[in-house]
Design a protein around this motif. Structure first.
Motif, PDB file in Angstrom:
ATOM      1  N   MET A   1     112.291  91.644  -4.213  1.00 18.81           N
ATOM      2  CA  MET A   1     111.198  92.450  -4.756  1.00 18.81           C
ATOM      3  C   MET A   1     111.087  93.773  -3.995  1.00 18.81           C
ATOM      4  O   MET A   1     110.909  94.837  -4.608  1.00 18.81           O
ATOM      5  CB  MET A   1     109.886  91.680  -4.639  1.00 18.81           C
ATOM      6  N   ALA A   2     111.229  93.708  -2.659  1.00 22.42           N
ATOM      7  CA  ALA A   2     111.115  94.921  -1.845  1.00 22.42           C
ATOM      8  C   ALA A   2     112.207  95.920  -2.205  1.00 22.42           C
ATOM      9  O   ALA A   2     112.052  97.122  -1.990  1.00 22.42           O
ATOM     10  CB  ALA A   2     111.183  94.564  -0.367  1.00 22.42           C
ATOM     11  N   GLY A   3     113.302  95.432  -2.753  1.00 13.08           N
ATOM     12  CA  GLY A   3     114.366  96.343  -3.177  1.00 13.08           C
ATOM     13  C   GLY A   3     114.103  96.949  -4.542  1.00 13.08           C
ATOM     14  O   GLY A   3     114.779  97.909  -4.934  1.00 13.08           O
ATOM     15  N   GLU A   4     113.169  96.421  -5.312  1.00 15.19           N
ATOM     16  CA  GLU A   4     112.951  96.904  -6.675  1.00 15.19           C
ATOM     17  C   GLU A   4     111.650  97.677  -6.864  1.00 15.19           C
ATOM     18  O   GLU A   4     111.594  98.618  -7.642  1.00 15.19           O
ATOM     19  CB  GLU A   4     112.983  95.714  -7.646  1.00 15.19           C
ATOM     20  N   VAL A   5     110.593  97.232  -6.184  1.00 17.15           N
ATOM     21  CA  VAL A   5     109.304  97.921  -6.335  1.00 17.15           C
ATOM     22  C   VAL A   5     109.330  99.177  -5.467  1.00 17.15           C
ATOM     23  O   VAL A   5     109.622  99.107  -4.278  1.00 17.15           O
ATOM     24  CB  VAL A   5     108.144  96.995  -5.926  1.00 17.15           C
ATOM     25  N   LYS A   6     108.998 100.330  -6.073  1.00 13.25           N
ATOM     26  CA  LYS A   6     109.241 101.603  -5.395  1.00 13.25           C
ATOM     27  C   LYS A   6     108.504 101.717  -4.058  1.00 13.25           C
ATOM     28  O   LYS A   6     109.097 102.068  -3.042  1.00 13.25           O
ATOM     29  CB  LYS A   6     108.848 102.754  -6.317  1.00 13.25           C
ATOM     30  N   ALA A   7     107.214 101.389  -4.088  1.00 11.83           N
ATOM     31  CA  ALA A   7     106.415 101.559  -2.872  1.00 11.83           C
ATOM     32  C   ALA A   7     106.958 100.699  -1.736  1.00 11.83           C
ATOM     33  O   ALA A   7     107.005 101.129  -0.575  1.00 11.83           O
ATOM     34  CB  ALA A   7     104.960 101.202  -3.143  1.00 11.83           C
ATOM     35  N   PHE A   8     107.382  99.489  -2.066  1.00 16.85           N
ATOM     36  CA  PHE A   8     107.908  98.592  -1.039  1.00 16.85           C
ATOM     37  C   PHE A   8     109.271  99.080  -0.556  1.00 16.85           C
ATOM     38  O   PHE A   8     109.615  98.949   0.618  1.00 16.85           O
ATOM     39  CB  PHE A   8     108.048  97.163  -1.581  1.00 16.85           C
ATOM     40  N   LYS A   9     110.042  99.643  -1.495  1.00 14.85           N
ATOM     41  CA  LYS A   9     111.372 100.133  -1.162  1.00 14.85           C
ATOM     42  C   LYS A   9     111.261 101.316  -0.202  1.00 14.85           C
ATOM     43  O   LYS A   9     111.999 101.403   0.784  1.00 14.85           O
ATOM     44  CB  LYS A   9     112.067 100.561  -2.456  1.00 14.85           C
ATOM     45  N   ASP A  10     110.298 102.220  -0.503  1.00 12.99           N
ATOM     46  CA  ASP A  10     110.120 103.393   0.344  1.00 12.99           C
ATOM     47  C   ASP A  10     109.742 102.997   1.767  1.00 12.99           C
ATOM     48  O   ASP A  10     110.125 103.646   2.732  1.00 12.99           O
ATOM     49  CB  ASP A  10     109.025 104.307  -0.244  1.00 12.99           C
ATOM     50  N   ALA A  11     108.944 101.929   1.884  1.00  8.55           N
ATOM     51  CA  ALA A  11     108.521 101.496   3.219  1.00  8.55           C
ATOM     52  C   ALA A  11     109.562 100.609   3.874  1.00  8.55           C
ATOM     53  O   ALA A  11     109.363 100.167   5.020  1.00  8.55           O
ATOM     54  CB  ALA A  11     107.201 100.748   3.122  1.00  8.55           C
ATOM     55  N   GLU A  12     110.677 100.357   3.163  1.00  7.48           N
ATOM     56  CA  GLU A  12     111.773  99.520   3.682  1.00  7.48           C
ATOM     57  C   GLU A  12     111.271  98.184   4.185  1.00  7.48           C
ATOM     58  O   GLU A  12     111.555  97.770   5.312  1.00  7.48           O
ATOM     59  CB  GLU A  12     112.529 100.265   4.791  1.00  7.48           C
ATOM     60  N   LEU A  13     110.502  97.505   3.353  1.00  6.42           N
ATOM     61  CA  LEU A  13     109.938  96.222   3.762  1.00  6.42           C
ATOM     62  C   LEU A  13     110.981  95.114   3.695  1.00  6.42           C
ATOM     63  O   LEU A  13     111.833  95.102   2.814  1.00  6.42           O
ATOM     64  CB  LEU A  13     108.775  95.842   2.832  1.00  6.42           C
ATOM     65  N   THR A  14     110.898  94.200   4.638  1.00  9.71           N
ATOM     66  CA  THR A  14     111.575  92.909   4.504  1.00  9.71           C
ATOM     67  C   THR A  14     110.582  91.856   4.982  1.00  9.71           C
ATOM     68  O   THR A  14     109.624  92.184   5.690  1.00  9.71           O
ATOM     69  CB  THR A  14     112.845  92.786   5.367  1.00  9.71           C
ATOM     70  N   TRP A  15     110.823  90.629   4.571  1.00 14.33           N
ATOM     71  CA  TRP A  15     109.912  89.535   4.954  1.00 14.33           C
ATOM     72  C   TRP A  15     109.789  89.451   6.470  1.00 14.33           C
ATOM     73  O   TRP A  15     108.699  89.324   7.007  1.00 14.33           O
ATOM     74  CB  TRP A  15     110.427  88.219   4.380  1.00 14.33           C
TER      75      TRP A  15
END
Lengths: 563, 204
Positions: free
Chosen positions: A537-551
């Motif tokens: 999901m973090a790779g697809e949702v823009k806001a999460f992608k920008d913040a480079e989130l991982t679990w």
């Protein structure tokens, strides 16, 4: 937080003979810079000075005397402006002593004494130990020592420090002063005045943090008692925090009183779901029964505190009427059959004939899987707004836990609930033939039971309501305490929560069966774990992608994303 | 190798003396009217009998024997247990299960604050280790002298609070060492505390 960027000069002090460099100034309870105290310096050196009245987020008063330590400082500078020196040229240190009794060491309170360069702190010296023993003996003079009854036993600072720093016997032979017991301070708080050590943490909290000057000390000397004003009740939305900060068992929560001993409780890191603030909490549970929430420190979200309404909003998790079996039109069924039937039904559905009403109380992962399904069908998706009264501290208007997440993932728009009328019209016109509802009672929001008869209704919920009663497929879901996942709070902080309890009966984490549905219908594959799903999901949702989130990066305290 | 069998003498060939010799101990007890020390006073009425009529008769259990744990009452027949759950915590086989009283406290007398709502000991699990007795801060649970705990089904052997209290009864050990000036006056903890609070001058 505010002063993070300012570089602060350091000074060297000695703690137990070991030199440590500590910043000259540190943040006080309000977040302003103040000279570093002995207690803070020792903490930085890795040595815990015992304390009762001191709390990092409350004003310092220094009335419990527990943090007494023996210190030594350089002497007063002479006419040449230099401090006295030893024979070998080093600065001479003068240990503190009583003015006219040089043999007797004199202690200072660590919480309110600021450090000076070259200061020596004798945190574990025999003198300091003796001071602590005496202070503890005084604090225990009128303490009833009823640990076997007291709810605080097991997490009581008086117990802990007595074991660590106290002495086995008391020199006090007289009768103990008896004070009122089981006093009803407010609707959620019971006071046992005998146990109180008068640290005034509760008074300062309610006055300085909440701004409700409700508590005070009445009576004199040994009869000192915490009390509300006559006729007044201690009743604001933050009263139960005083139970947490009370170092002894004086203030007890009515809700938790005599419910369970704390050493049995399993602690699980979680998030409060009462509003969009996303306060970090610790769930206390034993044998699949939840007993309490406690705030978990996260300075970026809730500090040390949480509101009472959030804290007491957990009873529904253990309710008797929780949905626990999977049903379809024919009655009770099982997961494989139900999921296959739903998958078959959805696979045959036309584009545009499906609508989804998600809940803004679902996790990011579940909403992401729903949005995947929605994309496949070009489905109209929306959620339902839930508003309450905000207060001046932490409680906010939005009572949905994950509105921000739902907006970021695209399940709902900025105006939550604006598309409900379109879904309603779609059903009326017969265009929408399948309605997927998650965790909401749509009959209360304009789509009544009669309309719902026209569509194939797939519902997942936790508790029964009017919508679940008429569902064609009913899939029992989990409360947040029974699954793992993440929420995005109102300020855009993505935080994860852990599983504390087993769900009742056949109930299953929503992401697990949603993932299977999404796999069957859209071919999405490969996420057997919540970690994998989150990272996907973090790779697809823009806001999460920008913040480079991982679990893994989320940690215990979460990460901010750009809104 | 061949072993030569010794020839028996004529006395040995009589056999009767050998048989009597073999029954020496049995016969001594058979004709003895001396009381057996093993069974103590219990034997007084059956002084000649050597077999204990268990389970009608039970052997006197020595001091310090660890039998079944029961809840004891104080000298005023009050429940002493305050539901601190330390025994439940310390119990190695997890035989003890306490249900705390909840907000009301369920106390049945003035001065008391808390007592258990339910107190179950699963006697099938209990290993008679005595940790519960050792850990109890209120001296409310004691390992008494019952050793043969039998029942017809498993449920019957989970003893509840009422059963444990009635079996434990008023055990002197529970307060015998609480003495004042050499006189055992019992604990009267709650009474004393309540009285102390009432006698206290009210300064404000």
């Amino acid at each position: 937080m505010a002063a993070k960027d300012i570089s602060i000069e350091t000074v060297t002090v000695k703690v137990d003979g070991r030199s440590v460099e500590v910043p000259r100034m540190m943040l006080n309870w309000e977040g302003n810079l103040e000279p570093t105290t002995v207690l803070q310096a020792c903490k930085l050196a890795g040595i815990e000075i015992p304390h009762y009245c001191y709390h990092p987020k409350l004003p310092v008063v220094g009335n419990c005397r527990m943090c007494l330590v023996h210190v030594g400082s350089p002497g007063r500078p002479g006419p040449d402006g230099k401090s006295p020196v030893n024979e070998d040229g080093t600065t001479k240190i003068f240990p503190m002593q009583l003015p006219y009794e040089p043999q007797t060491p004199r202690g200072v309170i660590g919480c309110a004494t600021t450090i000076v360069p070259d200061m020596e702190i004798y945190a574990s010296s025999p003198e300091t130990k003796e001071m602590r023993e005496s202070v503890l003996e005084s604090l225990l003079i009128n303490h009833p020592l009823d640990c076997s009854i007291c709810d605080q036993a097991g997490e009581c600072k008086l117990q802990e420090y007595s074991y660590d720093h106290g002495q086995a016997e008391s020199g006090f032979e007289e009768f103990k002063v008896h004070k009122p017991k089981a006093v009803d301070l407010g609707p959620r708080i019971t006071l046992d005045a005998e146990r109180c050590i008068l640290c005034t943490r509760c008074i300062r909290f309610t006055k300085d943090i909440v701004g409700d000057d409700a508590l005070g000390i009445v009576n004199r000397g040994g009869y000192n008692t915490i009390s509300t004003f006559p006729g007044e009740s201690f009743n604001n939305n933050y009263t139960l925090n005083t139970v947490d900060i009370c170092p002894v068992g004086a203030l007890t929560s009515d809700d938790f009183r005599f419910q369970m001993r704390v050493w049995f409780l399993k602690e699980t890191k979680s998030i409060c779901t009462d509003c969009g603030s996303g306060c970090n909490v610790m769930i206390g549970s034993r044998e699949n029964k939840m007993y309490r929430y406690e705030p978990r420190q996260n300075d970026a979200v809730n500090g040390h505190w949480m509101c009472d309404s959030g804290r007491l909003n957990y009873k529904w998790i253990g309710r008797e009427d929780r949905l626990s079996s999977i049903t379809d039109v024919k009655g009770k069924t099982s997961w494989p059959i139900a999921l296959k039937n739903i998958s078959d039904h959805l696979s045959n559905a036309d584009k545009g004939s499906v609508a989804i009403v998600a809940s803004a109380r679902q996790t990011n992962e579940e909403l992401h899987l729903l949005s995947k399904l929605a994309k496949h069908f070009d489905a109209i998706t929306d959620s339902i707004p839930r508003k309450g009264k905000a207060d001046h501290l932490m409680m906010i208007e939005d009572r949905n836990t994950n509105t921000t997440g739902a907006q970021l993932i695209g399940v709902t728009s900025k105006r939550v609930g604006s598309k409900l009328s379109i879904i309603k019209k779609g059903i009326e016109s017969g265009k929408v033939k399948t309605l997927i509802v998650f965790g909401e009672d749509v009959t209360k929001h304009g789509i009544d039971a009669k309309l719902l008869e026209k569509v194939t209704l797939i519902v997942s919920d936790i508790l029964p309501n009017e919508t679940t009663k008429i569902a064609d497929f009913l899939l029992p879901g989990c409360a947040h305490a029974e699954k793992r996942g993440t929420f995005t709070n109102v300020k855009g902080r993505v935080q994860k929560f852990m599983k504390a309890l087993e769900p009742p009966g056949d109930a299953l984490s929503e992401w697990e069966f949603l993932h299977e549905l999404a796999h069957n219908v859209t071919g999405l594959d490969g996420f057997k774990t919540i970690e994998g799903l989150f990272n996907h999901m973090a790779g697809e949702v823009k806001a999460f992608k920008d913040a480079e989130l991982t679990w893994a990066k989320l940690g215990d305290h979460g990460l901010d994303v750009e809104l | 190798m061949k072993v030569e069998r010794a020839k028996l003498t004529w006395f040995e060939r009589l056999y009767i003396p050998s048989i009597l010799n073999g029954f020496k101990v049995t016969l001594r007890h058979f004709f003895s009217w001396k009381r057996s020390k093993v069974y103590g006073d219990k034997q007084s009425s059956y002084s000649a009998k050597l077999t204990m009529q268990y389970p009608e008769e039970k052997w006197p259990v020595p001091d310090g024997y660890r039998g079944a744990p029961y809840l004891v009452k104080d000298e005023d027949a009050n429940t002493k247990c305050v539901s601190c759950q330390l025994c439940e915590f310390v119990c190695p086989p997890k035989a003890i299960r306490i249900t705390p009283p909840g907000q009301s406290g369920e106390a049945d007398r003035e001065g008391a604050e808390k007592m258990p709502k339910e107190f179950d000991i699963n006697m099938l699990r209990c290993i008679y280790c005595g940790f519960c007795q050792e850990v109890c801060p209120e001296e409310a649970i004691y390992l008494l002298k019952d050793y043969a705990i039998t029942g017809e089904n498993r449920e019957e052997l989970i003893f509840n609070k009422e059963k444990l209290l009635s079996l434990g009864g008023e055990d002197k050990r529970a307060y015998a060492h609480h003495t004042q000036d050499g006189v055992t006056e019992g604990i009267k903890k709650w009474e004393k505390k309540t009285q102390e609070a009432k006698d206290q001058p009210a300064f404000h």
